[in-house]
Design an enzyme around this catalytic site. Sequence first.
Site, PDB file in Angstrom:
ATOM      1  N   CYS A 135       0.970  -1.232  -0.010  1.00 10.15           N
ATOM      2  CA  CYS A 135       0.019  -0.012  -0.029  1.00 10.15           C
ATOM      3  C   CYS A 135       0.965   1.312  -0.067  1.00 10.15           C
ATOM      4  CB  CYS A 135      -0.968   0.233   1.119  1.00 10.15           C
ATOM      5  SG  CYS A 135      -1.726   1.334   1.227  1.00 10.15           S
ATOM      6  N   CYS A 138      -0.484   3.939   2.015  1.00 12.50           N
ATOM      7  CA  CYS A 138      -0.038   3.645   3.567  1.00 12.50           C
ATOM      8  C   CYS A 138       1.383   4.192   4.017  1.00 12.50           C
ATOM      9  CB  CYS A 138      -0.389   2.694   4.080  1.00 12.50           C
ATOM     10  SG  CYS A 138      -1.939   1.911   3.488  1.00 12.50           S
ATOM     11  N   ASP A 139       2.262   3.523   3.332  1.00 12.15           N
ATOM     12  CA  ASP A 139       3.800   3.385   3.423  1.00 12.15           C
ATOM     13  C   ASP A 139       4.529   4.373   2.847  1.00 12.15           C
ATOM     14  OD1 ASP A 139       2.756   1.543   5.405  1.00 12.15           O
ATOM     15  OD2 ASP A 139       3.115  -0.083   3.908  1.00 12.15           O
TER      16      ASP A 139
END
Length: 313
Positions: A135, A138-139
């Site tokens: 993701c 997300c990261d």
Amino acid sequence: MLEETKVLIIGGGPAGLTAGIYAARAKLDPILIAGPLPGGQLTGTSDIENFPGFPEPQEGMRLMENMQRQAERVGTKIILDEVKSLDLRRRPFSATVSSGDEYHARTIIFATGARPRMLGLPEEKEFLGRGLSTCAVCDGAFYRGKEVAVVGGGDSAMEEAGYLAKMCRKVTVIHRRSEFRASKIMVERVRAMPNVTWELDSVVTAIISDPARKGVAGVAVRNVGTGGEKQIPVAGVFLAIGHIPETGLVKGQVELDEEGYIAVNERQETNVPGFFAAGDCHDRRWRQAVTAAAFGCRAALEAERYLTREGIA
Ligand code: NAP
């Protein structure tokens, strides 16, 4: 605690929440178990510009929060817990969640979605969350100014590569073919970015560790045409190689296809009367937020008809 309901919805993505909106407006007092990832996969997506009704791009998280608020406003009871077991052999159906609470349901709308596919390399487990991600939204921020790789050739891979290219020094897209499953417009957008390079006809054979940082130092790739091997130094690897349906809970109880997708007819009915499926857990073809929402709508309308036929609603 034991709670009874006419409609139990399992899954808090667009399919489940739309089912909730329709079932609640039909006065069926649905209970929705949102699962470990409330909001579903869209919460990990950056800008969504293909969900109708929003002229400006919407953040995935924001869209899902709105959908959840809408479902709650019309009367869906949302439980932030995870279903651990499901018994479809008994009537009413029975679902037990992590807290130990049990739900008895006359119908179930199963909308559990899908999880990211992994490459199957033994080291993936070790690196997940420490250099390996599924993701970018997300990261990605952890890799600001660094070099990263994105694996895959679909829309997700293009979306992730485009997102990462805005913050990373360099993005290498590694794809096992030279043709893309992704739409032309998505590929063109990424092709226009100067800091994206391409390793086509190539597969990742290993993720190389950086013992000093306990993270990733690079990837080893093999060109499937020439057989040539090389290493690409990267600090992060993002996998975007598709998904696997989350149907483990119903395996052996409901008919699944060979890849684990639930078999449904055009009314979202499975082979178990009263048990409906909606969204990515049965849909291998479209997998869009808007199609998942539409499947959720269909499932709720059909659950209502089923309950009426059975004399329950
Ligand atoms: P996808 O379309 O199934 O693409 C998966 C990609 O991963 C393919 O290029 C596939 O290669 C590759 N792949 C699969 N298994 C692999 C393996 N073991 N090793 C290496 N490569 C592997 O999945 P997706 O990109 O996640 O997209 C899913 C759906 O969501 C699609 O319908 C897509 O249109 C949609 N989506 C839309 C948007 C958007 O419009 N904004 C964004 C994201 C996703 P092959 O091509 O060789 O099979």
